[in-house]
Design an enzyme around this catalytic site. Structure first.
Site, PDB file in Angstrom:
ATOM      1  N   LYS A 128      -8.965   6.536  -1.709  1.00  0.00           N
ATOM      2  CA  LYS A 128      -8.593   5.316  -2.422  1.00  0.00           C
ATOM      3  C   LYS A 128      -7.674   4.431  -2.046  1.00  0.00           C
ATOM      4  O   LYS A 128      -6.551   4.839  -2.111  1.00  0.00           O
ATOM      5  CB  LYS A 128      -8.260   5.625  -3.938  1.00  0.00           C
ATOM      6  N   CYS A 131       7.665   2.230   6.269  1.00  0.00           N
ATOM      7  CA  CYS A 131       8.722   3.388   5.418  1.00  0.00           C
ATOM      8  C   CYS A 131       9.605   3.554   6.290  1.00  0.00           C
ATOM      9  O   CYS A 131      10.810   3.953   5.953  1.00  0.00           O
ATOM     10  CB  CYS A 131       7.854   4.562   4.949  1.00  0.00           C
ATOM     11  N   GLU A 162       4.336  10.898   0.484  1.00  0.00           N
ATOM     12  CA  GLU A 162       5.486  10.090   1.544  1.00  0.00           C
ATOM     13  C   GLU A 162       5.859   9.123   0.643  1.00  0.00           C
ATOM     14  O   GLU A 162       5.022   8.375   0.375  1.00  0.00           O
ATOM     15  CB  GLU A 162       4.741  10.003   2.898  1.00  0.00           C
ATOM     16  N   GLU A 165      15.401   0.983  -1.972  1.00  0.00           N
ATOM     17  CA  GLU A 165      14.214   0.597  -1.016  1.00  0.00           C
ATOM     18  C   GLU A 165      13.995  -0.940  -1.353  1.00  0.00           C
ATOM     19  O   GLU A 165      13.388  -1.085  -2.381  1.00  0.00           O
ATOM     20  CB  GLU A 165      13.319   1.446  -0.911  1.00  0.00           C
TER      21      GLU A 165
END
Ligand SMILES: Cc1cc2nc3c(=O)[nH]c(=O)nc-3n(C[C@H](O)[C@H](O)[C@H](O)COP(=O)(O)OP(=O)(O)OC[C@H]3O[C@@H](n4cnc5c(N)ncnc54)[C@H](O)[C@@H]3O)c2cc1C
Length: 1023
Positions: A702, A817, A783, A912
């Site tokens: 997905k 990331c 992650e 973040e």
């Protein structure tokens, strides 16, 4: 007109002239000079470096760092750290000097002063002056010796547009000053005149890349426009003043574009008849003979001659390392003899075509120069068309001998401050102390016959062979001879196991090759013709119609629809789940070699479709071309690496003893749901999916809603590679509905997720709940991002650190990331660093990802843009805005933003952001830097720019990150070489692209069998 002369004529004459020149360079030095030299520390340092490879490496590293050190104790501390390394065998004198208890002590200060003074003396040997006054003195001295000059302005790497402009301005001023001074010089016929004309008394040497901070072969047109506009100004002014201009040649990546720019410029009406311009050719390049042939053809067309300076090349080590690291064919010859032989071939070619190209033979090798003279004398070449060149401080005696033979000798004089001059000094030191260097061999007084023997080319360097071959094979030959000198590690991969050891990464596209650029442009054209198509989910081997469809748009221009994507319903999710369950028994029984073969085939298909896949990524998620290409590489690597890894794991292991066998084997877990992100739409989706598949699990992919078209391309590839129906299914859908349904499904065994911390934590929690009918606990691999920091300490190379931060923070608009979002800078260099970072960032081009000039493209969508804007507002209230760049209005753009004086606890230093926003924090010392770096919830990537070995050591031990990068950017992990992933709230699970990754998709089983029957069992070694 090409003259043909017997080669033997040249060889006999070469030997004769070379012997004379060699004798002249070896004249006995006076007793006094020898005594004086023995006392000098700079000579001693060089001599020791030549005798001890370990010391050579550490000493040059120390010299590289020296200009950044601000006090004697700092120098003393670094001396001790570098030179007492275990790889260094210290000569007694140095050992004694370095044996001080503290860098602040008197003996420490003495050591610092002695070595710093010696290095300064070394630098003065090769640098013709630190300012114009000093350099004019040097020039006058040279002219007294009947030598002319070319002047090179040493500078920091040009990484900002302000620096590029300043480079031009300084040259304009320098030329004017030199020409003014030249008016007072007494004419010297040998260098100022030839049989036919006057020769410019003033010549400058310039580097093309320094005229544009974003010089990039990929952006050939943009680079050409920007560089040419500045060079036109330079050439016009030079003509007004009567100065000549010579263009140096730099690294191989810039060579084709450099030649192309110069050819175009020098064909313009205004410059076409200029004959006082020169170009450099590097004979260590395999391409160079062809380049000269092309130049000859071109200059014939031009109708006016130019000078070619022929050199061997100054970046051999760098080119070799780059080729090895990038898995590219090596552009330079492997063997020194091949370079020497090619130098001679090109010398002949140039001199035989002296009407079109004037030769400047740049070498300190007596044989190379003698060979040129032999040809020139045989062909009676007029003096205007031929001169000899040496570098300042490198071939003084040879230069004098050549003057005495009546040749025009030009000395290349670099001038400027020591700090920016260090890169140049290191190049000279490397060259002078290399085993293969003529100067070194001559100094060692090798036999004359050996020194002057004609170069014999080894097999590895014959023809084009080496260049065409893959780096893996041909690179090794070159390494053999040089590795000790270079200090290139031999590829020791420690305890990683066989398959990792033999793993060879795919190579990124080398955009220095103009054919690759054309190929990429064609791919864009072809992809553009396919925009707007519909992509449907693949369930049980069939593409199925859906009720809901969404448009996936180009973030650089949201009005452009990349594709229409059918989103599955919950009912279709259930169908897919049932199909996966039905396919599982067969797939788990499929031999690992067959499963691995599907992955290898997929890798091959990706390689074939590389340019096309990269184009889809550029258009669908706004990733710049080069980075999209690297992502295809990573996807290919994942396929091949996991294929090999599974074959390794499939061996299991046996532990047998008398009467008992033990078998340790892996089996697949079952059904895996892969939920992949948009920021690495191909690589991460591929990595997670193929890891699950090769381990024998049935897999549902997905993808993120904004990157469904690329995931559809991956699906096409896996289907073509032979993945059976039901084993892999492509199920785009709404995360909140379909994603959540799949995560909670009782038949799912493992969820592999990459994305935000918020979603990751929710998946983790949902997966932990045992559903009715569920007979196992689910495993989650998540992650989830980071708040990655780069530390820059006071010993860092700022040229490198600024470039590394810019790439890490603003590459793909900060949406990796691994991106850098905090820079922690030590007090002494904070202001200088911020100033340069701001200027370097200001020099970036912001625009559509497809444009080759773009360094900063869009962010993924309007939501992301709005969220980042909120953070920018927050940052404004918490700190100082050092830079906020404007951005285009169409598309989802955010201009890079740099905040300075940010507190470690500020929101923008803790949360973040996932955008082109970077916070720069000031700390007083390195201990504080590490503490600040570790003070977040994340532990993904981190980096350090430092030339202090003890800081590097501390970072290795204490910096809490999954991937630590030292003295390089912190993004772009490579499969197998840099397995990727973090800990703390950055994620849970083993590193992607590493030796433990597949274990997560497998269940280990141990089978123990008692093979003893009635006290009898076969015992090995017993009859
Ligand atoms: C006036 C002048 C201008 C210069 N301008 C430039 C310039 O614009 N760009 C540039 O790159 N360099 C330039 N150089 C530097 C020049 O490239 C080096 O000084 C030169 O390569 C040293 O060669 P040599 O003939 O003096 O010495 P040698 O000792 O005969 O040759 C050394 C050279 O051989 C090559 N070499 C070493 N090991 C190997 C190996 N294993 N396999 C293959 N080749 C090997 C390397 O190029 C090395 O520098 C210039 C030099 C001069 C004199």
């Amino acid at each position: 007109m090409v003259l043909q002369v017997e080669k033997r004529t040249y060889e006999a004459k070469t030997q004769e002239i070379a012997k004379q020149l060699l004798a002249a360079t070896r004249e006995n030095r006076s007793f006094f000079t020898q005594m004086r030299d023995q006392m000098r520390w700079d000579d001693k340092l060089l001599a020791w470096a030549m005798g001890n490879p370990g010391l050579r490496v550490q000493l040059f590293r120390f010299i590289d760092c020296l200009p950044a050190l601000r006090s004697k104790p700092e120098i003393a501390a670094h001396l001790q750290e570098y030179l007492t390394d275990e790889s260094v065998e210290l000569p007694a004198a140095l050992k004694g000097m370095l044996n001080f208890a503290s860098p602040d002590s008197m003996p420490g200060q003495v050591a610092a002063t002695t070595v710093a003074t010696a290095v300064e003396a070394l630098a003065h040997k090769y640098i013709a002056g630190e300012n114009v006054k000093q350099v004019l003195k040097t020039i006058e001295r040279l002219r007294k010796d009947k030598m002319t000059f070319t002047l090179d302005l040493l500078g920091e790497a040009v990484i900002t547009e302000a620096e590029a402009q300043s480079y031009l301005d300084r040259y304009l001023e320098l030329m004017a000053q030199l020409v003014e001074a030249a008016k007072t010089w007494t004419p010297i016929a040998a260098i100022d005149k030839t049989e036919t004309e006057d020769v410019s008394r003033v010549q400058v040497s310039v580097k093309l890349t320094a005229f544009y901070s974003q010089f990039d072969p990929l952006d050939a047109q943009g680079s050409e426009e920007r560089v040419s506009s500045r060079i036109r100004i330079l050439l016009r002014r030079a003509q007004e003043l009567g100065a000549a201009v010579h263009f140096d040649m730099e690294q191989y990546a810039y060579k084709d574009l450099t030649l192309s720019i110069l050819k175009q410029l020098l064909m313009e009406d205004e410059f076409r008849d200029r004959t006082d311009v020169g170009i450099t050719i590097q004979a260590y390049l395999r391409d160079s003979e062809q380049d000269v042939r092309d130049l000859i053809a071109w200059v014939k067309q031009r109708g006016y001659p130019l000078t070619v300076r022929l050199v061997k090349g100054a970046y051999w080590d760098q080119e070799t390392i780059k080729a090895v690291q990038k898995d590219w064919p090596q552009p330079v010859f492997n063997d020194k003899a091949a370079t020497d032989a090619n130098f001679e071939t090109i010398t002949e070619l140039l001199l035989e075509n002296h009407e079109y190209l004037y030769s400047a033979i740049g070498s300190h090798n007596v044989r190379s120069q003698a060979h040129a003279i032999a040809i020139a004398e045989t062909l009676n070449i007029p003096h205007r068309r031929f001169e000899m060149q040496v570098l300042y401080g490198m071939g003084d005696k040879l230069a004098k001998a050549l003057v005495e033979k009546g040749y025009r000798v030009r000395v290349y004089c670099p001038y400027g401050e020591l700090l920016p001059g260090m890169a140049y000094l290191i190049r000279r030191l490397l060259e002078n102390t290399a085993n293969s260097s003529f100067l070194r061999q001559s100094l060692e007084e090798r036999p004359v016959e050996e020194l002057l023997a004609p170069p014999v080319v080894g097999e590895g360097d014959l023809g084009e062979q080496g260049k065409q071959g893959k780096q893996g094979e041909q690179g090794k030959q070159g390494e053999q001879g040089k590795q000790g000198e270079l200090g290139v590690p031999s590829g020791d991969k420690g305890a990683q196991g066989e398959s990792s050891l033999s793993f060879s990464n795919a190579a990124d596209t080398d955009y220095a090759d103009m054919d690759e650029i054309k190929h990429s442009q064609q791919a864009f054209q072809s992809v553009r013709q396919q925009l707007g198509k519909t992509y449907l989910p693949l369930i049980n081997g069939e593409y199925q119609a859906t009720q809901e469809k969404i448009d996936s748009v180009n973030p650089s221009d949201e009005s452009e629809v990349i594709g229409r994507v059918g989103l599955i319903s919950v009912e279709q999710a259930e169908q897919a789940m049932q199909a996966a369950k039905a396919a599982f028994p067969n797939w788990r029984r499929t031999p690992v070699t067959e499963r691995a073969q599907v992955l290898r085939k997929a890798a091959e298909l990706m390689e074939q479709r590389r340019a096309e896949l990269a184009s889809w990524m550029v258009l669908e998620v706004g990733k710049a071309v080069r980075e999209a290409d690297s992502e295809v590489t990573e996807a290919i690597d994942f396929c091949r690496y996991y294929a090999s890894e599974m074959e390794r794991l499939d061996q299991g292991y046996n532990y047998d003893l008398a009467g008992e066998t033990n078998r340790y084997r892996y089996q697949p877990r079952g059904i895996v749901v892969v939920i992949s992100p948009w920021n690495f739409p191909l690589a991460i989706a591929t990595g997670m999916a193929v890891a699950a598949l090769v381990s024998g699990n049935c897999t549902l992919l997905k993808p993120a809603e904004t990157s469904c078209v690329i995931a559809a391309k991956l699906t096409e590839i896996l289907v073509e590679a032979g993945i059976p129906k039901g084993v892999f299914q492509y199920v785009p859908g709404r995360g909140s509905k379909v994603g959540a349904y799949l995560v909670k499904h009782p038949d799912v065994h493992l969820i592999a997720f990459t994305g935000s911390q918020e979603v990751g934590c929710r998946i983790y929690a949902d997966a932990a709940i045992l559903q009715p009918g569920q007979k196992h606990l689910k495993r989650v691999i998540a992650e989830m991002g980071g708040k990655n920091a780069l530390i820059v300490d006071e010993s860092a190379d700022l040229d490198q650190a600024v470039v590394g931060v810019v790439q890490s923070a603003f590459g793909y608009s900060g949406q990796k990331c691994s991106a850098c979002s905090r820079v922690i800078v030590l007090e002494p260099i904070y202001d200088a660093f911020v100033q340069r970072l701001v200027e370097a960032t200001r020099s970036l081009n912001i625009g559509a990802a497809e444009s080759p000039s773009t360094q900063v493209g869009p962010v993924i969508d309007a939501n992301a843009r709005d969220r980042i804007r909120e953070y920018i507002e927050k940052g404004r209230s918490e700190s100082t805005v050092a830079l906020e760049m404007p951005a285009p209005n169409t598309g989802y753009f955010i201009g890079p933003v740099i905040f300075s004086e940010v507190s470690p606890t500020a929101t923008i230093a803790q949360e973040e952001i996932f955008g082109p926003v970077v916070a720069v924090l000031r700390v007083k010392d390195f201990t504080e830097a590490i503490a600040v770096a570790n003070n977040t919830n994340y532990a993904l990537t981190g980096g350090l720019y430092s030339r202090t070995p003890s800081h590097i050591q501390v970072a290795q031990e204490q910096f809490e990150v999954g991937n630590l990068y030292i003295n390089r950017n912190i993004t772009g992990a490579i499969v197998s070489r840099q397995p990727f992933g973090g800990f703390k709230l950055s994620g849970v699970g083993s590193k992607a692209g590493g030796p433990d990754y597949l274990l997560q998709f497998l269940e280990p089983r141990t089978v123990t069998e008692n093979i003893q029957r009635q006290g009898f069992a076969p015992i090995e070694g017993v009859d």
